[in-house]
Motif scaffolding. Sequence first.
Motif: not given
Lengths: 184, 116
Positions: A3-8, A10-11, B3, B5
């Motif tokens: 989920s951290a990888w997917t979130s990255q 997406k960002q 992070t 950001t």
Amino acid sequence: MRSAWTSQIKQTLVEALAIALVWVFFFRLNLFVFAHFEFNSRVYWLFLPAGIRMMAVFIFGWKGVWGLFIGSTYTNEAETDAYVLGLSAISALSPMLALLLCRWFYNLASTLKGLKAKQLLVFTLIGGLVNSLLSQLYFYATSTDKVFFGFVPMFVGDVLGTLLFFYMVAKLLEFLSAYHKVHG
Amino acid sequence: MNTSTSISYIKFLNLANAMRELTEFPVLNPMEEYLLNHIALAWHANKNPSVSQTMHTSSEMSPSTVHRHLTTLRRKGFVRLNVDERDNRVKFISHTPLSQQYFSLLGQCLSDSVGT
């Protein structure tokens, strides 16, 4: 972990798309406001989006490169997709190349700590030079016109556009700072 | 604060500081301002003070501090050092277009504030 990888991912996509949108906006603005500065369909004596190129890679690094690539692909018009992709790749990669060169020369950290105005001017000149040179080499290699007509106007356009863009951003920051002091 | 950001924001801050420098006068700290005013009084009396004289006549700062601030003023473009033709060891402090512009602006601000 997943989920951290997917979130990255997406960002990265969101940031790249945001940069692409800003590129498209300033490209259209340049067409409208600086139409008189046109040298030919691909070159302007003043090209405001060049400032977006520098800011995008300064702040967002390789995400900025992706954003510029997407934006340039949208705004570039040409007969073949391959030609557009090549041109967009140059537009996106040349500011990153300039940034890497200048960071190496000035030994600047990736956070740009200690960046001075003079160095910013050098970045602007190198960015303009790299983009103009690579673009003109691309035109030379892919067309029947074997001359570098557009090199000087493109270089001038990129440098002036970047400086004007930086000046506008600096003035906006000054205004916001003054507004904040007065209104709290 | 590592992070992606926050790193982008730090980059933006550093970039913004560099961009501000493009549009502003170089900022002087109080001691640099004091030293520049001290030198300006000599210029106004049609004198070109030497570095050595300035270092030893300033009552507020030690000679080494004066020298350090002179170096900064030179780097910021407010003063220029000219080597004496007769003695290479002596350097005179002369004004620059930036220092002239600086004092001109200060004078203008003073005039505006008293309504003249």
